[in-house]
Design an enzyme around this catalytic site. Structure first.
Site, mmCIF file in Angstrom:
data_model
loop_
_atom_site.group_PDB
_atom_site.id
_atom_site.type_symbol
_atom_site.label_atom_id
_atom_site.label_comp_id
_atom_site.label_asym_id
_atom_site.label_seq_id
_atom_site.Cartn_x
_atom_site.Cartn_y
_atom_site.Cartn_z
ATOM 1 C CE LYS A 165 -3.890 0.583 1.509
ATOM 2 N NZ LYS A 165 -5.143 1.128 0.926
ATOM 3 N NE ARG A 166 7.028 -0.324 1.469
ATOM 4 C CZ ARG A 166 6.867 -1.572 1.850
ATOM 5 N NH1 ARG A 166 5.923 -1.863 2.737
ATOM 6 N NH2 ARG A 166 7.624 -2.542 1.372
#
Length: 300
Positions: A237-238
């Site tokens: 997700k980062r």
């Protein structure tokens, strides 16, 4: 009953494009070989699992055009079956383990054991020692593998041989462990084809061995190269807009995401609209790219 493939996400977060790509490959392989395709929600980690997340995951898979055969399997509803498998092994094939994760990580291992393998610290404790350790912490339960060696032949990686360590069957909070639950659920749902990310390749010898110990044939395994970010790490997700919802907010619909996934599988050209039915006609498992898909600037 025909055999089946499956996709088995853990509902701890929205699926990113790497997860979706693996699901596409699993669907293509199952459908092209005349198998049913099942969905299993692997929600044994109750602290991290969410029904709402599971429903979003399903919606994303459907948006790409994947379909599933009934019934939908939910792992947390099958705890009795997992416990029955431990009973079937018998007490002579299992033992209590009181080690912490840190103790396992720091333990000295035999040279032939793979990274993360359990060195058997608690395998030969006396009853008096076990009673003392039980007062310190609840035990996990491990299988007594006895140094067995197991080979699986992966569809894309070829033969993989490993010494099976005494892996955990039940965690110290009473929850069935991953390697036990997937073996039981695959066997009892008729899954004979397992497609997943190649970060799980090392688990396959353990699971194939356990299936045999429980009297079941091991499934065929196929481990798909991962999707990596520009730094060579597994996509997460980062790394920005990597889920369908995030990409939609940037104007990229599910149909465009499917096209990008198809391009990465060498099944479509840039900008070409495709459907899962069309990809099934083009699919050839022998042509699956064997290297990771690297997203240097995100999907957009």
């Amino acid at each position: 009953m025909t055999g089946a493939g499956r996709y088995a996400p853990s509902p701890s977060g929205d699926l990113h494009v790497g997860n979706l790509r693996t699901a596409v490959v699993a669907w293509l392989l199952a459908r092209s070989t005349g198998r049913r395709f099942l969905l299993r929600i692997e929600d044994l980690d109750r602290d991290r699992s969410s029904t709402a997340v599971a429903e979003r995951q399903i919606a994303d898979l459907l948006a790409l055009g994947l379909d599933f055969d009934e019934p939908r399997w939910v792992q947390s509803e099958r705890l009795e079956r997992h416990a029955a498998a431990i009973t079937a092994l018998g007490p002579e094939r299992t033992y209590e383990c009181y080690c912490t994760r840190r103790e396992v990580a720091e333990a000295v291992r035999a040279p032939h054991q793979p990274p993360g393998a359990y060195p058997g610290t608690c395998a030969e404790l006396t009853e008096q020692q076990r009673q003392r350790r039980r007062r310190e912490r609840p035990p996990a339960l491990r299988v007594r593998a006895g140094g067995a060696e197991q080979t699986v032949t992966d569809l894309w990686h070829g033969p993989v041989t490993a010494v099976v360590d005494d892996f955990v069957l039940r965690r110290n909070d009473g929850t069935p462990a991953y390697n036990l639950a997937v073996v039981v659920d695959d066997a009892e749902s008729g899954v004979d084809q397992v497609v997943r990310g190649d970060d799980l390749l090392d688990s396959s010898p353990r699971q194939a061995w356990l299936a045999g110990e429980l009297g079941w044939p091991a499934p065929t395994y196929g481990h798909v190269p991962l999707v990596l970010n520009g730094e060579g790490r597994r996509l997460a997700k980062r790394d920005g807009a990597v889920t369908l919802a995030e990409l939609a907010a940037h104007g990229m619909g599910a149909d465009q995401v499917l096209t990008r996934i198809a391009i990465s599988l060498e099944l479509a050209t840039e900008g070409e609209p495709v459907t899962m039915a069309e990809l099934r006609q083009r699919w050839d498992p022998a042509r699956l790219p064997r290297t990771p898909w690297v997203l240097t600037g995100g999907l957009r």
